[in-house]
Write a protein that holds these residues in place. Structure first.
Motif, PDB file in Angstrom:
ATOM      1  N   LYS A 193      66.289 -31.092  82.970  1.00  0.00           N
ATOM      2  CA  LYS A 193      66.094 -32.509  82.689  1.00  0.00           C
ATOM      3  C   LYS A 193      66.397 -32.744  81.212  1.00  0.00           C
ATOM      4  O   LYS A 193      66.257 -31.827  80.402  1.00  0.00           O
ATOM      5  N   PRO A 194      66.786 -33.951  80.844  1.00  0.00           N
ATOM      6  CA  PRO A 194      67.016 -34.222  79.419  1.00  0.00           C
ATOM      7  C   PRO A 194      65.748 -33.960  78.606  1.00  0.00           C
ATOM      8  O   PRO A 194      64.644 -34.273  79.054  1.00  0.00           O
ATOM      9  N   THR A 195      65.924 -33.371  77.450  1.00  0.00           N
ATOM     10  CA  THR A 195      64.771 -33.064  76.604  1.00  0.00           C
ATOM     11  C   THR A 195      64.425 -34.210  75.669  1.00  0.00           C
ATOM     12  O   THR A 195      63.374 -34.204  75.055  1.00  0.00           O
ATOM     13  N   ASP A 196      65.304 -35.179  75.557  1.00  0.00           N
ATOM     14  CA  ASP A 196      65.035 -36.343  74.710  1.00  0.00           C
ATOM     15  C   ASP A 196      65.134 -37.616  75.558  1.00  0.00           C
ATOM     16  O   ASP A 196      66.006 -38.442  75.363  1.00  0.00           O
ATOM     17  N   ALA A 197      64.210 -37.734  76.496  1.00  0.00           N
ATOM     18  CA  ALA A 197      64.229 -38.861  77.427  1.00  0.00           C
ATOM     19  C   ALA A 197      64.144 -40.185  76.663  1.00  0.00           C
ATOM     20  O   ALA A 197      63.389 -40.325  75.712  1.00  0.00           O
ATOM     21  N   ARG A 198      64.929 -41.141  77.089  1.00  0.00           N
ATOM     22  CA  ARG A 198      64.902 -42.466  76.494  1.00  0.00           C
ATOM     23  C   ARG A 198      64.985 -43.490  77.610  1.00  0.00           C
ATOM     24  O   ARG A 198      65.460 -43.194  78.712  1.00  0.00           O
ATOM     25  N   LYS A 199      64.556 -44.676  77.307  1.00  0.00           N
ATOM     26  CA  LYS A 199      64.572 -45.738  78.301  1.00  0.00           C
ATOM     27  C   LYS A 199      66.002 -46.228  78.500  1.00  0.00           C
ATOM     28  O   LYS A 199      66.730 -46.444  77.534  1.00  0.00           O
ATOM     29  N   ALA A 200      66.381 -46.433  79.755  1.00  0.00           N
ATOM     30  CA  ALA A 200      67.740 -46.872  80.070  1.00  0.00           C
ATOM     31  C   ALA A 200      67.998 -48.308  79.632  1.00  0.00           C
ATOM     32  O   ALA A 200      69.137 -48.698  79.431  1.00  0.00           O
ATOM     33  N   ASN A 201      66.941 -49.097  79.470  1.00  0.00           N
ATOM     34  CA  ASN A 201      67.138 -50.508  79.117  1.00  0.00           C
ATOM     35  C   ASN A 201      67.011 -50.775  77.618  1.00  0.00           C
ATOM     36  O   ASN A 201      66.936 -51.915  77.200  1.00  0.00           O
ATOM     37  N   VAL A 202      66.998 -49.716  76.799  1.00  0.00           N
ATOM     38  CA  VAL A 202      66.927 -49.880  75.342  1.00  0.00           C
ATOM     39  C   VAL A 202      68.213 -49.336  74.737  1.00  0.00           C
ATOM     40  O   VAL A 202      68.594 -48.194  74.984  1.00  0.00           O
ATOM     41  N   LEU A 203      68.885 -50.176  73.969  1.00  0.00           N
ATOM     42  CA  LEU A 203      70.147 -49.811  73.334  1.00  0.00           C
ATOM     43  C   LEU A 203      70.009 -49.892  71.817  1.00  0.00           C
ATOM     44  O   LEU A 203      69.260 -50.717  71.306  1.00  0.00           O
ATOM     45  N   ALA A 204      70.769 -49.068  71.136  1.00  0.00           N
ATOM     46  CA  ALA A 204      70.879 -49.152  69.683  1.00  0.00           C
ATOM     47  C   ALA A 204      72.361 -49.176  69.354  1.00  0.00           C
ATOM     48  O   ALA A 204      73.151 -48.442  69.953  1.00  0.00           O
ATOM     49  N   GLY A 205      72.737 -50.034  68.435  1.00  0.00           N
ATOM     50  CA  GLY A 205      74.141 -50.118  68.065  1.00  0.00           C
ATOM     51  C   GLY A 205      74.368 -51.156  66.990  1.00  0.00           C
ATOM     52  O   GLY A 205      73.425 -51.665  66.381  1.00  0.00           O
ATOM     53  N   ARG A 206      75.648 -51.473  66.778  1.00  0.00           N
ATOM     54  CA  ARG A 206      76.027 -52.451  65.752  1.00  0.00           C
ATOM     55  C   ARG A 206      76.579 -53.710  66.412  1.00  0.00           C
ATOM     56  O   ARG A 206      77.335 -53.641  67.374  1.00  0.00           O
ATOM     57  N   ILE A 207      76.195 -54.829  65.837  1.00  0.00           N
ATOM     58  CA  ILE A 207      76.707 -56.110  66.297  1.00  0.00           C
ATOM     59  C   ILE A 207      78.181 -56.203  65.888  1.00  0.00           C
ATOM     60  O   ILE A 207      78.523 -55.986  64.723  1.00  0.00           O
ATOM     61  N   ASN A 208      79.066 -56.491  66.857  1.00  0.00           N
ATOM     62  CA  ASN A 208      80.480 -56.673  66.515  1.00  0.00           C
ATOM     63  C   ASN A 208      80.945 -58.111  66.792  1.00  0.00           C
ATOM     64  O   ASN A 208      82.047 -58.478  66.402  1.00  0.00           O
ATOM     65  N   ARG A 209      80.118 -58.895  67.461  1.00  0.00           N
ATOM     66  CA  ARG A 209      80.326 -60.337  67.594  1.00  0.00           C
ATOM     67  C   ARG A 209      78.974 -60.969  67.336  1.00  0.00           C
ATOM     68  O   ARG A 209      78.072 -60.896  68.164  1.00  0.00           O
TER      69      ARG A 209
END
Length: 133
Positions: free
Chosen positions: A56-72
């Motif tokens: 199983k992934p060792t760094d579980a994260r929520k599928a509905n949470v994103l991190a990134g940069r605004i491009n628009r």
């Protein structure tokens, strides 16, 4: 010091100073610093080698949470987001604030609003959005 004791009256051990017991690295019994207990010679425990990759992934994260940069960016209701892995999202959220292009954000997303068209990318609605850093 009393008159009977003087530095020259030190007790004699009967052996000349050059014949004293060795105290250097050749001494078979290591001494510990004064006031400290000596360490035991038991080997430290070690980890066994892994039998394979994690199941199983060792760094579980929520599928509905994103991190990134605004491009628009802008004051909404449509925003564009690109995550670190290069995925493009078309986000819709009325009254969520003003975000300039290049702002790093953390976004909780929900199902896309079928009536909104926010451009290229995977459509999603904004539940919560906040700048990072």
């Amino acid at each position: 010091m009393s008159s009977e004791q003087s530095p020259s009256d030190a007790p004699s051990t009967g052996t000349p100073p050059s014949a004293a017991a060795p105290t250097g690295p050749t001494d078979p019994t290591p001494s510990s610093p004064s006031g400290r207990p000596s360490r035991s010679r038991v080997p430290l425990p070690t980890l066994r080698p892994p039998t394979g990759p994690p199941r199983k992934p060792t760094d579980a994260r929520k599928a509905n949470v994103l991190a990134g940069r605004i491009n628009r960016g802008g004051d909404g209701p449509c925003y564009g987001l690109v995550t670190d892995d290069g995925r493009q999202y078309a986000l819709h959220g009325a009254g969520k604030g003003t975000f300039t292009v290049g702002t790093t954000v953390l976004v909780t997303i929900g199902p896309a609003d079928p009536t909104a068209d926010c451009g290229p990318g995977t459509p999603a609605s904004i539940v919560d959005i906040s700048p990072v850093g």
